[in-house]
Design a protein around this motif. Structure first.
Motif, PDB file in Angstrom:
ATOM      1  N   THR A 275     -16.053  22.351  -0.226  1.00 59.59           N
ATOM      2  CA  THR A 275     -17.276  22.341  -1.022  1.00 59.59           C
ATOM      3  C   THR A 275     -17.376  21.092  -1.895  1.00 59.59           C
ATOM      4  N   GLU A 276     -16.283  20.322  -1.973  1.00 63.83           N
ATOM      5  CA  GLU A 276     -16.280  19.122  -2.808  1.00 63.83           C
ATOM      6  C   GLU A 276     -15.425  18.051  -2.144  1.00 63.83           C
ATOM      7  N   VAL A 277     -15.942  16.832  -2.120  1.00 64.70           N
ATOM      8  CA  VAL A 277     -15.241  15.689  -1.526  1.00 64.70           C
ATOM      9  C   VAL A 277     -15.285  14.527  -2.508  1.00 64.70           C
ATOM     10  N   THR A 278     -14.133  13.911  -2.716  1.00 64.38           N
ATOM     11  CA  THR A 278     -14.025  12.735  -3.583  1.00 64.38           C
ATOM     12  C   THR A 278     -13.745  11.512  -2.718  1.00 64.38           C
ATOM     13  N   LEU A 279     -14.528  10.470  -2.915  1.00 60.46           N
ATOM     14  CA  LEU A 279     -14.378   9.234  -2.143  1.00 60.46           C
ATOM     15  C   LEU A 279     -14.379   8.049  -3.103  1.00 60.46           C
ATOM     16  N   GLN A 280     -13.285   7.294  -3.087  1.00 62.15           N
ATOM     17  CA  GLN A 280     -13.148   6.137  -3.982  1.00 62.15           C
ATOM     18  C   GLN A 280     -12.702   4.916  -3.182  1.00 62.15           C
ATOM     19  N   ILE A 281     -13.357   3.796  -3.438  1.00 62.17           N
ATOM     20  CA  ILE A 281     -12.954   2.506  -2.878  1.00 62.17           C
ATOM     21  C   ILE A 281     -12.952   1.519  -4.035  1.00 62.17           C
ATOM     22  N   VAL A 282     -11.762   1.141  -4.491  1.00 63.19           N
ATOM     23  CA  VAL A 282     -11.640   0.284  -5.681  1.00 63.19           C
ATOM     24  C   VAL A 282     -10.620  -0.810  -5.399  1.00 63.19           C
ATOM     25  N   GLU A 283     -10.670  -1.861  -6.228  1.00 58.76           N
ATOM     26  CA  GLU A 283      -9.728  -2.971  -6.129  1.00 58.76           C
ATOM     27  C   GLU A 283      -8.807  -2.962  -7.338  1.00 58.76           C
ATOM     28  N   ARG A 284      -7.497  -2.982  -7.055  1.00 62.06           N
ATOM     29  CA  ARG A 284      -6.501  -2.992  -8.119  1.00 62.06           C
ATOM     30  C   ARG A 284      -5.366  -3.936  -7.732  1.00 62.06           C
ATOM     31  N   HIS A 285      -5.121  -4.946  -8.569  1.00 61.37           N
ATOM     32  CA  HIS A 285      -3.980  -5.855  -8.385  1.00 61.37           C
ATOM     33  C   HIS A 285      -3.955  -6.457  -6.986  1.00 61.37           C
ATOM     34  N   GLU A 287      -5.271  -5.552  -4.295  1.00 58.46           N
ATOM     35  CA  GLU A 287      -5.207  -4.571  -3.220  1.00 58.46           C
ATOM     36  C   GLU A 287      -6.448  -3.683  -3.263  1.00 58.46           C
ATOM     37  N   LEU A 288      -6.880  -3.271  -2.087  1.00 55.80           N
ATOM     38  CA  LEU A 288      -7.969  -2.308  -1.997  1.00 55.80           C
ATOM     39  C   LEU A 288      -7.374  -0.919  -1.830  1.00 55.80           C
ATOM     40  N   PHE A 289      -7.854   0.028  -2.639  1.00 55.18           N
ATOM     41  CA  PHE A 289      -7.402   1.409  -2.557  1.00 55.18           C
ATOM     42  C   PHE A 289      -8.557   2.272  -2.065  1.00 55.18           C
ATOM     43  N   LEU A 290      -8.318   2.985  -0.986  1.00 51.58           N
ATOM     44  CA  LEU A 290      -9.291   3.937  -0.464  1.00 51.58           C
ATOM     45  C   LEU A 290      -8.684   5.335  -0.587  1.00 51.58           C
ATOM     46  N   GLU A 321      -3.723   0.020  10.174  1.00 56.23           N
ATOM     47  CA  GLU A 321      -2.641  -0.911  10.477  1.00 56.23           C
ATOM     48  C   GLU A 321      -3.161  -2.211  11.068  1.00 56.23           C
ATOM     49  N   GLU A 322      -4.297  -2.163  11.761  1.00 53.75           N
ATOM     50  CA  GLU A 322      -4.864  -3.378  12.349  1.00 53.75           C
ATOM     51  C   GLU A 322      -5.282  -4.385  11.286  1.00 53.75           C
ATOM     52  N   ILE A 323      -5.621  -3.932  10.106  1.00 52.95           N
ATOM     53  CA  ILE A 323      -6.018  -4.849   9.033  1.00 52.95           C
ATOM     54  C   ILE A 323      -4.914  -4.975   7.981  1.00 52.95           C
ATOM     55  N   GLY A 324      -3.681  -4.626   8.373  1.00 58.22           N
ATOM     56  CA  GLY A 324      -2.523  -4.850   7.515  1.00 58.22           C
ATOM     57  C   GLY A 324      -2.345  -3.856   6.393  1.00 58.22           C
ATOM     58  N   GLY A 325      -2.923  -2.673   6.506  1.00 55.15           N
ATOM     59  CA  GLY A 325      -2.838  -1.681   5.445  1.00 55.15           C
ATOM     60  C   GLY A 325      -1.786  -0.614   5.701  1.00 55.15           C
ATOM     61  N   THR A 326      -1.642   0.264   4.728  1.00 61.82           N
ATOM     62  CA  THR A 326      -0.742   1.415   4.837  1.00 61.82           C
ATOM     63  C   THR A 326      -1.556   2.696   4.716  1.00 61.82           C
ATOM     64  N   PHE A 327      -1.179   3.687   5.505  1.00 57.29           N
ATOM     65  CA  PHE A 327      -1.926   4.941   5.599  1.00 57.29           C
ATOM     66  C   PHE A 327      -0.998   6.094   5.247  1.00 57.29           C
ATOM     67  N   GLY A 334      -4.570  25.666   1.942  1.00 57.27           N
ATOM     68  CA  GLY A 334      -5.249  26.189   0.768  1.00 57.27           C
ATOM     69  C   GLY A 334      -5.370  25.212  -0.378  1.00 57.27           C
ATOM     70  N   ALA A 335      -4.821  23.999  -0.232  1.00 64.48           N
ATOM     71  CA  ALA A 335      -4.840  23.024  -1.340  1.00 64.48           C
ATOM     72  C   ALA A 335      -5.577  21.744  -0.987  1.00 64.48           C
ATOM     73  N   GLY A 336      -6.320  21.733   0.090  1.00 64.87           N
ATOM     74  CA  GLY A 336      -7.105  20.559   0.445  1.00 64.87           C
ATOM     75  C   GLY A 336      -6.282  19.463   1.089  1.00 64.87           C
ATOM     76  N   THR A 337      -6.946  18.339   1.339  1.00 64.15           N
ATOM     77  CA  THR A 337      -6.332  17.201   2.018  1.00 64.15           C
ATOM     78  C   THR A 337      -6.639  15.935   1.234  1.00 64.15           C
ATOM     79  N   HIS A 338      -5.629  15.052   1.153  1.00 63.82           N
ATOM     80  CA  HIS A 338      -5.762  13.776   0.426  1.00 63.82           C
ATOM     81  C   HIS A 338      -5.315  12.649   1.357  1.00 63.82           C
ATOM     82  N   ILE A 339      -6.167  11.659   1.514  1.00 62.56           N
ATOM     83  CA  ILE A 339      -5.873  10.476   2.318  1.00 62.56           C
ATOM     84  C   ILE A 339      -5.896   9.258   1.403  1.00 62.56           C
ATOM     85  N   ASP A 340      -4.828   8.471   1.458  1.00 61.79           N
ATOM     86  CA  ASP A 340      -4.719   7.263   0.631  1.00 61.79           C
ATOM     87  C   ASP A 340      -4.426   6.072   1.534  1.00 61.79           C
ATOM     88  N   ILE A 341      -5.199   5.014   1.348  1.00 64.19           N
ATOM     89  CA  ILE A 341      -5.077   3.792   2.137  1.00 64.19           C
ATOM     90  C   ILE A 341      -5.016   2.601   1.194  1.00 64.19           C
TER      91      ILE A 341
END
Length: 345
Positions: A275-285, A287-290, A321-327, A334-341
């Motif tokens: 029922t709720e989705v959080t999507l963030q794309i920010v730049e820190r140090h 690096e891009l964090f998704l 991985e094709e653009i040099g990132g980490t997944f 019951g606790a949802g799913t979190h993806i960090d790139i």
């Protein structure tokens, strides 16, 4: 002025003057030694110093003249080498230099000529590789399109088609039970409603894959915002969106990240019941964090339940991985799913 004195010509002159100085000191020492030890009549202090003075004047003139004459050829040859290096640095790999002498400078010239030929061959190879890569990209695009169509057809058959068949069977059974057992018919109608909602969700997720593969020239921020705006109109999901404008991101990386977001939201619609989705794309140090998270049903990443979304997760990881990132992915039942790139910029 000091820079000019460090040229090859003045280096020659300085070396000759240095040799003149050493010769003068040696000659003076010999004459003074003869005068002190033997005291000959023909040698006195005046004649010694006149001889040394004349020797120095004549030697300085000869050293300067010989230095200029002997260094002219060396300077010209060094200038030829400098011009050749400049031409090579500007991309003119056809330039060559030739010397009739057989010395170290001629050997350097031959090595530079060989280097220019190698650079010219490398440019030809790069151009040929670029052409081959363009042809390969076209073939890969066609193969990817065929694979995506096959996947969509398989998903339609495995999910939506079966659900529509179930809806047909349950609706027919409900019609037969409507007069005899209204209560049971009501239960089946409720199941029909739930199945129809699930089929609708599956269809929305599949339609999400039919969007353009690329951003069509749009920046990543605008593309993601339009995608989420479209989903807000069609789904009862609360989206928490935070997307920054990242200028250091290449067009290829933007397209990969857009497809990762698209795949992730598709998995959320189909499997998460969120029922709720959080999507963030920010730049820190630098690096891009998704970050993509939902409050859905989740799953155990170490069990067979992961097979439901394994294809999509594999695709996202490969694109990352094709653009040099980490997944990385975190999920619990019951606790949802979190993806960090993380993508280095």
């Amino acid at each position: 002025m000091l820079k000019r004195l460090n040229t090859v010509r003045y280096t020659y002159i300085r070396s000759l003057l240095y040799g003149l100085f050493l010769t003068t000191v040696t000659l003076l020492a010999i004459l003074l030694s003869v005068f002190v030890l033997f005291q000959p009549g023909w040698l006195d202090v005046t004649s010694i110093f006149i001889t040394i003075l004349l020797y120095i004047c004549l030697g300085v003139f000869i050293s300067i003249y010989v230095g200029f004459k002997s260094s002219s050829d060396m300077k010209d040859r060094m200038d030829y080498l400098s011009v050749l290096i400049t031409q090579l640095s500007r991309g003119n790999y056809t330039s060559r230099v030739y010397f009739s002498e057989e010395d170290e400078i001629a050997r350097i010239g031959d090595e530079l000529n060989e280097l220019g030929e190698k650079l010219q061959n490398q440019v030809r190879s790069l151009q040929r590789m670029a052409d081959e890569r363009a042809e390969y990209a076209k073939s890969a695009h066609k193969a990817a399109t065929i694979e995506e169509r096959q996947r969509l057809a398989r998903d339609l058959h495995d999910a939506v088609s079966q659900q529509l068949f179930a809806l047909t069977m349950m609706s027919q059974a409900s019609l037969r039970l409507f007069d005899r057992d209204p209560a049971q018919a009501r239960e089946q109608l409720e199941e029909i409603s739930a199945t129809a909602l699930k089929a609708q969700t599956e269809m929305r997720a599949l339609l999400l894959h039919l969007r353009p593969v690329d951003l069509s020239g749009q920046p990543l921020k605008k593309g993601v915002q339009e995608l989420v705006a479209e989903l807000r109109q069609k789904c009862q999901i609360n989206f928490q969106l935070k997307v920054e404008e990242i200028e250091a991101l290449s067009a290829t990386a933007e397209e990969h990240l857009f497809r990762i977001v698209q795949e992730s939201l598709s998995n959320t619609l189909r499997h998460a019941n969120a029922t709720e989705v959080t999507l963030q794309i920010v730049e820190r140090h630098n690096e891009l964090f998704l970050h993509i998270a939902d409050n859905g049903s989740g799953f155990d990443v170490n069990t067979d339940e992961r097979k439901k979304t394994s294809y999509g997760l594999k695709t996202m990881k490969e694109r990352c991985e094709e653009i040099g990132g980490t997944f990385s992915i975190r999920s619990q039942v019951g606790a949802g799913t979190h993806i960090d790139i993380r993508i280095p910029l």
